[in-house]
Design an enzyme around this catalytic site. Structure first.
Site, PDB file in Angstrom:
ATOM      1  N   GLY A 160      13.867   6.207  38.267  1.00 57.68           N
ATOM      2  CA  GLY A 160      12.731   7.095  38.058  1.00 57.68           C
ATOM      3  C   GLY A 160      12.639   8.220  39.057  1.00 57.68           C
ATOM      4  O   GLY A 160      12.046   9.267  38.768  1.00 57.68           O
TER       5      GLY A 160
ATOM      6  N   ASP B  88      17.725   5.589  31.946  1.00 51.63           N
ATOM      7  CA  ASP B  88      16.642   6.200  31.168  1.00 51.63           C
ATOM      8  C   ASP B  88      16.155   7.441  31.904  1.00 51.63           C
ATOM      9  O   ASP B  88      16.922   8.094  32.573  1.00 51.63           O
ATOM     10  CB  ASP B  88      15.527   5.188  30.883  1.00 51.63           C
TER      11      ASP B  88
ATOM     12  N   GLY C 238      11.267   3.074  39.361  1.00 49.79           N
ATOM     13  CA  GLY C 238      10.004   2.566  38.846  1.00 49.79           C
ATOM     14  C   GLY C 238       9.625   1.258  39.509  1.00 49.79           C
ATOM     15  O   GLY C 238      10.448   0.625  40.191  1.00 49.79           O
TER      16      GLY C 238
ATOM     17  N   GLU D  80      20.733   0.999  36.579  1.00 49.31           N
ATOM     18  CA  GLU D  80      20.054   0.155  35.600  1.00 49.31           C
ATOM     19  C   GLU D  80      20.916  -0.983  35.049  1.00 49.31           C
ATOM     20  O   GLU D  80      20.398  -2.063  34.729  1.00 49.31           O
ATOM     21  CB  GLU D  80      19.529   1.019  34.446  1.00 49.31           C
TER      22      GLU D  80
END
Length: 337
Positions: free
Chosen positions: A112, A143, A64, A135
């Site tokens: 992502g 996520d 992301g 992360e």
């Protein structure tokens, strides 16, 4: 120039992430555009499947747009919550998409990027694939459905991947269950022009040995606490892995381990995504996320000042806070296309 190029070619919906200078990092507009395309194509008889790839030579997607998340966190905003909500809806839609969804995971595939590929029906990696869920190194937790996928990987390989944030090979991705086949990178131009499953599988090569098959990974990462995992790693002579883990956010490490263990018992991907949203929302309001992004991306000094600074200072109350209902709730419809 469009950040994502969406078109239909010869009956296939084609999605090309198109920010090559940023290794095709996802922004909110890209997420919304891809989701809208999938909604339209799901019921379009003229579209028999979807193919996803990334522009440029560096990779499918580096994750992301975390610089914008950094700015939002520092400003106390909520824009990141909207981005995550739409991104997680997209991840669920990919997993439930009623037609073949083929992702070419060449080069860098992180965060992502895993979300737009690993939930597909045919995931294609190469010898150049460099996959990671990094992360914990920026004060976040895995996520985009990562806790769901990694919690269901063989043995404790997913726990290893999540707590180290290590860069993994195409063979590792297949071992984890995040990819299906390995093809030679030199064959990609041909396969992208003829992206049928039969053709792709005909050009597949043996994935090779994965380092994640090592017995010490299951033995060490089965422990119930991060501290015990580190102790087992030292006893197993895996000091380098322990040292790597200790560079990550102490809060993120404990929250990630808790999220993975809880994800094992969740009934579906949607439940895991809802849990991840709660965790991400808490991280947005915490200290370590903006600090981790500052150290890795903004100032690039690679010296994050975590707070709390040590694992012993991260108590159970702080971990539990990450699983509480956020200021802006988020739910997903089960089984929705």
């Amino acid at each position: 120039m469009n950040d994502v190029v969406i078109r239909v070619v010869a009956g296939l919906g084609r999605i090309t992430l198109n920010r090559p200078k940023a290794i095709n990092a996802l922004n909110h507009g890209m997420v919304r555009a891809i989701d809208a395309a999938l909604v339209a194509w799901a019921d379009d008889d003229a579209v028999r499947g979807v193919v996803v790839d990334g522009a440029g030579e560096r990779g499918l997607c580096a994750g992301g747009d975390i610089r914008s998340i950094h700015d939002d966190a520092r400003a106390g905003g909520t824009a990141s919550l909207g981005f995550w909500a739409d991104e997680y809806r997209l991840n669920a839609r990919i997993a439930r998409f009623p037609k073949p969804y083929t992702a070419f995971m060449d080069g860098v595939v992180m965060g992502g990027g895993v979300g737009v590929s690993a939930h597909g029906s045919l995931r294609v990696v190469t010898e150049r694939t460099r996959l990671a869920m990094p992360e914990v190194g920026i004060g976040l937790a895995p996520d985009v459905g990562g806790t769901y996928l990694l919690s269901r990987a063989p043995g404790e390989s997913g726990t290893f991947a999540a707590l180290t944030g290590a860069t993994l090979s195409g063979a590792d991705a297949v071992f984890l269950g995040l990819a299906d086949v390995v093809v030679p990178a030199e064959q990609l131009p041909f396969l992208l022009a003829t992206p049928t499953e039969d053709v792709i599988r005909a050009h597949a090569v043996p994935p090779g040995e994965s380092r994640l098959a090592a017995g010490w990974i299951d033995e060490c990462f089965a422990a119930d606490t991060v501290e015990e995992i580190l102790d087992r790693l030292h006893r197993a002579g895996e000091d380098a892995t322990a040292k790597e883990i200790l560079t990550r956010s102490p809060t993120s490490l404990k929250v990630t381990l808790a999220a993975l263990r809880r994800a094992r018992d969740l009934p579906d991907l949607e439940s895991a995504l809802e849990q991840e949203y709660r965790v991400s929302a808490a991280c947005l309001r915490g200290h370590d996320l903006p600090e981790g992004i500052r150290a890795q991306i903004v100032d690039k000094d690679r010296s994050p000042r975590w707070s709390p600074a040590t694992l012993s200072e991260v108590d159970e109350a702080l971990v539990e806070k990450h699983f509480a209902e956020p200021e802006i709730p988020f739910t997903l419809t089960r089984g929705a296309r």
